[in-house]
Design a protein around this motif. Sequence first.
Motif, PDB file in Angstrom:
ATOM      1  N   PHE A  71     -74.714 -10.623 -24.693  1.00 16.42           N
ATOM      2  CA  PHE A  71     -74.238 -11.847 -24.064  1.00 16.42           C
ATOM      3  C   PHE A  71     -72.764 -12.033 -24.385  1.00 16.42           C
ATOM      4  N   ILE A  72     -71.955 -12.278 -23.343  1.00 17.25           N
ATOM      5  CA  ILE A  72     -70.519 -12.509 -23.539  1.00 17.25           C
ATOM      6  C   ILE A  72     -70.199 -13.988 -23.402  1.00 17.25           C
ATOM      7  N   GLY A  73     -70.666 -14.615 -22.334  1.00 17.20           N
ATOM      8  CA  GLY A  73     -70.349 -16.021 -22.159  1.00 17.20           C
ATOM      9  C   GLY A  73     -70.959 -16.594 -20.904  1.00 17.20           C
ATOM     10  N   ILE A  74     -70.950 -17.917 -20.832  1.00 17.98           N
ATOM     11  CA  ILE A  74     -71.504 -18.656 -19.704  1.00 17.98           C
ATOM     12  C   ILE A  74     -70.505 -19.733 -19.304  1.00 17.98           C
ATOM     13  N   ASP A  75     -70.440 -20.023 -18.024  1.00 17.98           N
ATOM     14  CA  ASP A  75     -69.522 -21.026 -17.498  1.00 17.98           C
ATOM     15  C   ASP A  75     -69.872 -22.396 -18.074  1.00 17.98           C
ATOM     16  N   SER A  76     -68.968 -22.947 -18.824  1.00 20.05           N
ATOM     17  CA  SER A  76     -69.225 -24.222 -19.503  1.00 20.05           C
ATOM     18  C   SER A  76     -69.278 -25.418 -18.560  1.00 20.05           C
ATOM     19  N   ASP A  77     -68.824 -25.251 -17.321  1.00 22.78           N
ATOM     20  CA  ASP A  77     -68.789 -26.380 -16.385  1.00 22.78           C
ATOM     21  C   ASP A  77     -70.036 -26.516 -15.517  1.00 22.78           C
TER      22      ASP A  77
END
Length: 85
Positions: A5-11
């Motif tokens: 897992f690298i990241g997910i859109d925080s918005d």
Amino acid sequence: MALQFIGIDSDTGQSGSPTAWVDLENADIVLQSYTADEATRAQCVENTAPGHAKGIPTHETVIRVPVRLVAMLREACDAAERAAL
């Protein structure tokens, strides 16, 4: 398959969030994002890469990646390069 897992859109809250992973077995970057609308898909078909047939192959799709994910994609590229070593 082992995904990092690298990241997910925080918005985007709890559902439908554009997300980036790296497949640690083959160093592919794996993305979940918004399906491109028909206007975008049509532009992709019209602006085909030189030497390629027009159209989007049935095993491929066009996605939109929000600019908020750019930093995560850079991180994913770095992780993919490390995984490929």
